[in-house]
Design an enzyme around this catalytic site. Sequence first.
Site, PDB file in Angstrom:
ATOM      1  N   TYR A  61      -0.312 -21.389  36.092  1.00  0.00           N
ATOM      2  CA  TYR A  61       0.097 -21.988  34.649  1.00  0.00           C
ATOM      3  C   TYR A  61      -0.390 -23.184  34.582  1.00  0.00           C
ATOM      4  O   TYR A  61      -0.179 -24.321  35.161  1.00  0.00           O
ATOM      5  CB  TYR A  61       1.213 -21.720  34.564  1.00  0.00           C
ATOM      6  CG  TYR A  61       1.984 -20.265  34.792  1.00  0.00           C
ATOM      7  CD1 TYR A  61       1.272 -19.186  34.735  1.00  0.00           C
ATOM      8  CD2 TYR A  61       3.574 -19.977  34.899  1.00  0.00           C
ATOM      9  CE1 TYR A  61       1.819 -17.895  34.562  1.00  0.00           C
ATOM     10  CE2 TYR A  61       3.950 -18.768  34.964  1.00  0.00           C
ATOM     11  CZ  TYR A  61       2.982 -17.921  34.911  1.00  0.00           C
ATOM     12  OH  TYR A  61       3.459 -16.369  34.874  1.00  0.00           O
ATOM     13  N   SER A 206       7.512 -11.384  29.695  1.00  0.00           N
ATOM     14  CA  SER A 206       7.621 -11.068  28.207  1.00  0.00           C
ATOM     15  C   SER A 206       8.826 -10.413  27.835  1.00  0.00           C
ATOM     16  O   SER A 206       8.358  -9.447  26.987  1.00  0.00           O
ATOM     17  CB  SER A 206       6.093 -10.552  27.789  1.00  0.00           C
ATOM     18  OG  SER A 206       4.984 -11.244  28.660  1.00  0.00           O
ATOM     19  N   PRO A 207       9.940 -10.554  28.110  1.00  0.00           N
ATOM     20  CA  PRO A 207      10.863  -9.846  27.513  1.00  0.00           C
ATOM     21  C   PRO A 207      11.236 -10.038  25.878  1.00  0.00           C
ATOM     22  O   PRO A 207      11.923  -9.127  25.391  1.00  0.00           O
ATOM     23  CB  PRO A 207      12.224 -10.366  28.184  1.00  0.00           C
ATOM     24  CG  PRO A 207      11.776 -11.862  28.613  1.00  0.00           C
ATOM     25  CD  PRO A 207      10.571 -11.997  28.851  1.00  0.00           C
ATOM     26  N   ILE A 208      10.564 -10.930  25.151  1.00  0.00           N
ATOM     27  CA  ILE A 208      10.910 -11.094  24.083  1.00  0.00           C
ATOM     28  C   ILE A 208       9.481 -10.635  23.396  1.00  0.00           C
ATOM     29  O   ILE A 208       9.058 -10.752  22.162  1.00  0.00           O
ATOM     30  CB  ILE A 208      10.997 -12.556  23.430  1.00  0.00           C
ATOM     31  CG1 ILE A 208      12.165 -13.026  24.297  1.00  0.00           C
ATOM     32  CG2 ILE A 208      11.723 -12.560  22.047  1.00  0.00           C
ATOM     33  CD1 ILE A 208      12.256 -14.776  24.038  1.00  0.00           C
ATOM     34  N   GLY A 211       7.311 -13.321  21.910  1.00  0.00           N
ATOM     35  CA  GLY A 211       7.934 -14.073  20.527  1.00  0.00           C
ATOM     36  C   GLY A 211       8.149 -12.874  19.761  1.00  0.00           C
ATOM     37  O   GLY A 211       8.855 -12.944  18.693  1.00  0.00           O
ATOM     38  N   LEU A 213       9.637 -10.105  19.271  1.00  0.00           N
ATOM     39  CA  LEU A 213      11.009  -9.611  19.390  1.00  0.00           C
ATOM     40  C   LEU A 213      12.125 -10.524  18.729  1.00  0.00           C
ATOM     41  O   LEU A 213      13.094 -10.049  18.558  1.00  0.00           O
ATOM     42  CB  LEU A 213      11.753  -9.141  20.855  1.00  0.00           C
ATOM     43  CG  LEU A 213      11.059  -7.541  20.889  1.00  0.00           C
ATOM     44  CD1 LEU A 213      11.241  -7.141  22.579  1.00  0.00           C
ATOM     45  CD2 LEU A 213      11.490  -6.333  19.807  1.00  0.00           C
ATOM     46  N   GLY A 215      11.835 -11.662  15.840  1.00  0.00           N
ATOM     47  CA  GLY A 215      11.606 -11.456  14.278  1.00  0.00           C
ATOM     48  C   GLY A 215      11.058 -12.354  13.551  1.00  0.00           C
ATOM     49  O   GLY A 215      10.903 -12.118  12.383  1.00  0.00           O
ATOM     50  N   LYS A 216      10.314 -13.489  14.243  1.00  0.00           N
ATOM     51  CA  LYS A 216       9.790 -14.646  13.290  1.00  0.00           C
ATOM     52  C   LYS A 216       8.328 -14.092  12.906  1.00  0.00           C
ATOM     53  O   LYS A 216       7.775 -14.897  12.119  1.00  0.00           O
ATOM     54  CB  LYS A 216      10.022 -15.787  13.999  1.00  0.00           C
ATOM     55  CG  LYS A 216       9.086 -16.076  15.094  1.00  0.00           C
ATOM     56  CD  LYS A 216       9.418 -17.308  15.749  1.00  0.00           C
ATOM     57  CE  LYS A 216       8.378 -17.487  17.059  1.00  0.00           C
ATOM     58  NZ  LYS A 216       8.906 -18.685  17.776  1.00  0.00           N
TER      59      LYS A 216
HETATM   60  N1  LIG Z   1       3.644 -12.107  36.289  1.00  0.00           N
HETATM   61  C1  LIG Z   1       2.811 -12.058  35.339  1.00  0.00           C
HETATM   62  O1  LIG Z   1       1.828 -11.617  35.083  1.00  0.00           O
HETATM   63  C2  LIG Z   1       3.564 -12.778  34.073  1.00  0.00           C
HETATM   64  C3  LIG Z   1       2.786 -12.590  32.688  1.00  0.00           C
HETATM   65  C4  LIG Z   1       3.401 -13.184  31.677  1.00  0.00           C
HETATM   66  C5  LIG Z   1       4.555 -14.041  31.847  1.00  0.00           C
HETATM   67  N2  LIG Z   1       4.955 -14.101  32.799  1.00  0.00           N
HETATM   68  C6  LIG Z   1       6.276 -15.001  33.172  1.00  0.00           C
HETATM   69  O2  LIG Z   1       7.334 -14.628  32.322  1.00  0.00           O
HETATM   70  C7  LIG Z   1       7.783 -15.456  31.461  1.00  0.00           C
HETATM   71  C8  LIG Z   1       8.073 -15.065  30.087  1.00  0.00           C
HETATM   72  O3  LIG Z   1       6.893 -14.277  29.464  1.00  0.00           O
HETATM   73  P1  LIG Z   1       6.178 -14.697  28.214  1.00  0.00           P
HETATM   74  O4  LIG Z   1       6.384 -16.167  28.212  1.00  0.00           O
HETATM   75  O5  LIG Z   1       4.990 -13.979  28.360  1.00  0.00           O
HETATM   76  O6  LIG Z   1       6.944 -14.040  27.004  1.00  0.00           O
HETATM   77  P2  LIG Z   1       8.315 -14.185  26.179  1.00  0.00           P
HETATM   78  O7  LIG Z   1       9.539 -14.861  27.216  1.00  0.00           O
HETATM   79  O8  LIG Z   1       8.540 -12.670  25.740  1.00  0.00           O
HETATM   80  O9  LIG Z   1       8.057 -14.852  24.958  1.00  0.00           O
HETATM   81  C9  LIG Z   1       8.251 -16.401  25.092  1.00  0.00           C
HETATM   82  C10 LIG Z   1       7.750 -17.008  23.796  1.00  0.00           C
HETATM   83  O10 LIG Z   1       8.577 -16.425  22.680  1.00  0.00           O
HETATM   84  C11 LIG Z   1       8.719 -17.547  21.885  1.00  0.00           C
HETATM   85  N3  LIG Z   1      10.393 -17.740  21.868  1.00  0.00           N
HETATM   86  C12 LIG Z   1      10.824 -17.938  22.961  1.00  0.00           C
HETATM   87  N4  LIG Z   1      12.276 -18.230  22.624  1.00  0.00           N
HETATM   88  C13 LIG Z   1      12.381 -18.174  21.450  1.00  0.00           C
HETATM   89  C14 LIG Z   1      13.502 -17.868  20.725  1.00  0.00           C
HETATM   90  N5  LIG Z   1      14.930 -18.131  21.092  1.00  0.00           N
HETATM   91  N6  LIG Z   1      13.399 -17.598  19.368  1.00  0.00           N
HETATM   92  C15 LIG Z   1      12.131 -17.561  18.497  1.00  0.00           C
HETATM   93  N7  LIG Z   1      10.860 -17.467  19.359  1.00  0.00           N
HETATM   94  C16 LIG Z   1      11.269 -17.697  20.849  1.00  0.00           C
HETATM   95  C17 LIG Z   1       8.083 -18.893  22.283  1.00  0.00           C
HETATM   96  O11 LIG Z   1       6.782 -18.975  21.459  1.00  0.00           O
HETATM   97  P3  LIG Z   1       6.454 -19.156  20.221  1.00  0.00           P
HETATM   98  O12 LIG Z   1       7.605 -20.290  19.577  1.00  0.00           O
HETATM   99  O13 LIG Z   1       5.036 -19.788  20.221  1.00  0.00           O
HETATM  100  O14 LIG Z   1       6.565 -18.001  19.350  1.00  0.00           O
HETATM  101  C18 LIG Z   1       7.779 -18.601  23.618  1.00  0.00           C
HETATM  102  O15 LIG Z   1       6.759 -19.058  24.047  1.00  0.00           O
HETATM  103  C19 LIG Z   1       6.593 -16.563  31.263  1.00  0.00           C
HETATM  104  O16 LIG Z   1       6.767 -18.165  31.053  1.00  0.00           O
HETATM  105  C20 LIG Z   1       6.063 -16.415  32.948  1.00  0.00           C
HETATM  106  O17 LIG Z   1       6.884 -17.222  33.608  1.00  0.00           O
HETATM  107  C21 LIG Z   1       4.666 -13.743  34.153  1.00  0.00           C
END
Ligand SMILES: NC(=O)c1ccc[n+]([C@@H]2O[C@H](COP(=O)([O-])OP(=O)(O)OC[C@H]3O[C@@H](n4cnc5c(N)ncnc54)[C@H](OP(=O)(O)O)[C@@H]3O)[C@@H](O)[C@H]2O)c1
Length: 310
Positions: A61, A206-208, A211, A213, A215-216
Site C-alpha cells: 500500500y 471492500s465492504p462498501i 464507495g 454502497l 450511495g454517492k
Molecule cells: N487483501 C486484498 O487483496 C485487499 C483488496 C482491497 C482492499 N483491501 C483492504 O480492505 C480495505 C477496505 O477495502 P477498500 O478500501 O477496497 O474498499 P471500501 O472499504 O469498500 O471503500 C473505501 C472507500 O469508500 C469511500 N468511503 C469510505 N467510507 C465512506 C463513507 N462513510 N461515505 C462515503 N464514502 C466512503 C472512500 O472513497 P471515496 O471517498 O474516494 O469514494 C474510501 O476510500 C482496504 O483499505 C484494505 O485494507 C484488501
Amino acid sequence: MAEISSETRFLHAIEMGLGAWQWGDRIVWQYGHGYSSSDVQQAFLASLNEGIRFIDTAEIYGNGRSEQLLGQFLKEIDQPVLIATKFLPFPWRLFKGTLPRALKASLGRLGAESVDLYQIHWPTPLMSIDTMMEELAECVKSGMTRTVGISNFGQSRMLAAYSALARRNVPLASNQVHYSLLNRAVEKNGTLARCKELGIRLIAYSPIEMGLLSGKYSADSPPPGARARNYTGLLPKLGPLLKLMTEIGQDHGGKSHTQVALNWVICKGALPIPGAKNAAQAQENAGGLGWRLTEDEVARLDQVSDTVTG
Ligand SMILES: NC(=O)c1ccc[n+]([C@@H]2O[C@H](COP(=O)([O-])OP(=O)(O)OC[C@H]3O[C@@H](n4cnc5c(N)ncnc54)[C@H](OP(=O)(O)O)[C@@H]3O)[C@@H](O)[C@H]2O)c1
C-alpha cells in the site's frame, strides 16, 4: 463449528476494523488529491475514538507509505492498536527466508516489535503452499507476529494452508477476501461457511464496494480514476438496492447506506475493514456498529442484491 484456538480468539471478538490501503496510495485512491496524511491521521484517530482499533495495512500500500504513516501515528498515541499487514508474493521474492525478512522490513516501517496478524496478500503458483506456510509459521515462532492469515485464497487453497499450518501447530487465523452486498462470491461458493466451520475469521475487504454502497456514485456521477472503469456495468443497476437500503436505514433511526452495508457484513458473520480517507468517513463507518439488521431485512437485502448482481 470448530473450537477457536486461544491464539486467534481476539480476531473473532473484533466487529469492525479500519482499512489503510488509502493511506499513501495514489494509483487507485489518489492520495494527495483531496486528502492528505493529516486527513488519514484524523480517520485513524476518529476510529480509535469509536473503539475501532484493528488496522489493516500491507507492504504494497503506497509502496510502504501506509505502514510508515501508521508507524508515525502510533508514536503519537498511548492506546494499544492491533496491526495486520501483508506479504506481497512477487515472483522474484519467492525463496526461503523471504517472508521473515519482509516482515522485519514491515516492522521497521511500523516502528513495532511485532504485529498481530501477518497475511499472504494473494496466492501464487510459484511457491508451494506448504513452503509458504512453513515461512509463515517461522514468523510466529520468531515472535514477529502473533497470528498468521491468508488473503484471496479460494477454498481448496485455504484448506491446504490450514492443514499445512496445523502440521506445524500454528492455527490459520483468517482469510481476507472481497465481500460486500455487491460481491457475495464467498458466501455463495461456501468459503464463508467453511471459515466458520474451521474457526477461521473471514475478513471482508471492500465492504462498501469501494464507495459504491455509500450511495454517492451513479452512472451519471461515477467514482474517479480506475474505479469508474471497474464499475461501468454495475453503476446503472444500483437503484433498487440503494432504495431498499434507504428504507431499512430509516427504520433503524436514520442509518446511512454505508452503515447498512457494513452492518449486513457483520450480520453475515464476517469482519468488515472499510477504508476511510478522513474523520467524517471513519466516524460514519463506525455507525455500522451498535445495532443489528433483522433476519428479515438481511433476507430482503440478499434478494435485491441478487437481482442487481445476478
Ligand atoms: N487483501 C486484498 O487483496 C485487499 C483488496 C482491497 C482492499 N483491501 C483492504 O480492505 C480495505 C477496505 O477495502 P477498500 O478500501 O477496497 O474498499 P471500501 O472499504 O469498500 O471503500 C473505501 C472507500 O469508500 C469511500 N468511503 C469510505 N467510507 C465512506 C463513507 N462513510 N461515505 C462515503 N464514502 C466512503 C472512500 O472513497 P471515496 O471517498 O474516494 O469514494 C474510501 O476510500 C482496504 O483499505 C484494505 O485494507 C484488501
